[in-house]
Design an enzyme around this catalytic site. Structure first.
Site, PDB file in Angstrom:
ATOM      1  N   GLY A   1       2.843  74.082 144.330  1.00 39.67           N
ATOM      2  CA  GLY A   1       3.777  74.808 145.179  1.00 39.67           C
ATOM      3  C   GLY A   1       3.194  75.213 146.514  1.00 39.67           C
ATOM      4  N   CYS A   2       3.861  76.191 147.149  1.00 39.17           N
ATOM      5  CA  CYS A   2       3.538  76.583 148.524  1.00 39.17           C
ATOM      6  C   CYS A   2       2.145  77.179 148.670  1.00 39.17           C
ATOM      7  CB  CYS A   2       4.572  77.583 149.031  1.00 39.17           C
ATOM      8  SG  CYS A   2       6.266  76.941 149.128  1.00 39.17           S
ATOM      9  N   ALA A   3       1.600  77.761 147.611  1.00 35.51           N
ATOM     10  CA  ALA A   3       0.283  78.399 147.700  1.00 35.51           C
ATOM     11  C   ALA A   3      -0.853  77.392 147.732  1.00 35.51           C
ATOM     12  CB  ALA A   3       0.090  79.358 146.526  1.00 35.51           C
TER      13      ALA A   3
END
Length: 385
Positions: free
Chosen positions: A159-161
């Site tokens: 994901g975005c992290a």
């Protein structure tokens, strides 16, 4: 000067970003989605409101069908359509489009860092929007001219992290194996996972994601390196009671994303304590590289940490100009920040970077903008004498 600002720093030595050929105005996508909801006028009105208020003005896509009429867009069909792209088709698009973007970003990062491709010892590839084997890492090694013996570390489906996680992994690699040069390459094609809108929750996910690639080289600064980001300590943390608030699962028609409207509130509740733990007793830094997962997330961090508008401008500018680019976004923010610091001829300045992903996961890291290695040594000598 903080405790990790020393001549032996590990740093981001160079960065590069890349965008697809097709910019799309947020207003145009809103109209496209609203047109696909002609039989559901209340949802169509909600779509226009969400798209207007989320802080995005322009996004980029590898898929030209978003540029045409509703009849030409298989991703957002109206009525009953049986030719919505399957997951297999979307993965074929990813395989075709991801590599050129990754190559462009990586070549820019290598040039910016002054590091030879043959000197790269590790490559970390990051993506949550597509998978295939042999993967992006193998293809990049061949096209960039990296050594066949380079250590490959794929970081997928985080994901975005994941972009900031990759940077921290690269820092740890160099710390554990001095002399290593790590190439990080993130590629995300979020728009190939757009699907027919069924409910309001789906509109949140469709309202701000775009496509891009980014890259950086992490290693030990040499005298020739200028305008780099020294990497300090950091960590990853799972926030409590938030497992179901962000999910990303493989479906028959692409990947299914769910984003809870509670996310900004959850970050507001838990981030202050985590940042206190990260910073310890140090003075609050001037620079704040916040992953703009949405306008509400940046608002939440700004309110909790009592930041000035100019301290969140890089995150808001990236969100407005490109949208949320998943794992790429933090590198876009850091690159914009570095370029502005360079333009203003700023001295060494401390900062904090943060990104958020499923879990909910928060990645937190201290960093310092450094104009040159000689400036660090001068500050170091000044402190000693």
């Amino acid at each position: 000067m903080n405790q990790y600002n020393s001549p032996s720093d590990i740093a981001i030595l160079g960065m590069g970003t890349a965008l697809p050929a097709h910019p799309v105005a947020q207003s145009d996508i809103a109209e496209l989605i609203a047109s696909s909801l002609q039989d559901r006028p209340a949802l169509a009105r909600f779509a226009k409101r969400i798209f207007k208020s989320c802080g995005v003005e322009t996004r980029y896509t590898v898929e030209p069908s978003y540029l045409g009429s509703l009849e030409e867009c298989r991703y957002l069909p109206s009525g009953e359509r049986s030719d919505i792209p399957t997951t297999e088709e979307r993965m074929n698009t990813y395989k075709r489009e991801a590599l050129p973007l990754g190559i462009e970003a990586a070549e820019k990062a290598l040039e910016d860092s002054g590091v030879s491709p043959k000197s790269i010892t590790h490559i970390i590839t990051v993506s949550c929007t597509g998978q295939y084997l042999p993967g992006l890492d193998v293809m990049l090694i061949r096209h960039l001219g990296l050594s066949a013996r380079v250590n490959r570390l794929p970081l997928i489906f985080q994901g975005c992290a994941a972009g900031l996680k990759a940077i921290q992994m690269a820092r740890d690699v160099v710390q554990g194996a001095p002399g290593s040069q790590v190439l990080v390459v993130c590629v995300e094609l979020c728009t190939i996972h757009f699907q027919p809108v069924q409910d309001r929750e789906a509109l949140f996910a469709a309202s701000f994601f775009g496509d891009a690639a980014s890259s950086c080289v992490v290693g030990t600064p040499e005298p020739q390196h200028k305008n780099y980001l020294s990497l300090g300590t950091g960590y990853s943390v799972l926030l409590p009671d938030s497992t179901e608030d962000m999910t990303w699962e493989v479906g028959n028609l692409g990947y299914d994303l769910y984003l809870s409207p509670r996310i900004p509130k959850l970050l507001g509740v838990h981030l202050q304590e985590e940042l206190r733990l990260l910073l310890q007793s140090e003075q609050r830094p001037e620079l704040w590289a916040i992953h703009p997962g949405g306008r509400g997330i940046v608002d939440s961090v700004q309110n909790v940490m009592k930041l000035r508008d100019e301290q969140t401008k890089y995150s808001r500018d990236v969100l407005r100009t490109y949208g949320n680019l998943s794992s790429n976004t933090i590198l876009f923010v850091l690159n914009a920040m570095r370029e502005d610091m360079k333009l203003q001829d700023q001295s060494s300045t401390d900062g904090v970077a943060m990104a958020f992903g499923p879990g909910l996961t928060a990645e937190l890291m201290k960093f310092t903008y450094v104009p040159s290695l000689s400036s660090v040594m001068e500050e170091h000598d000044h402190v000693l004498f």
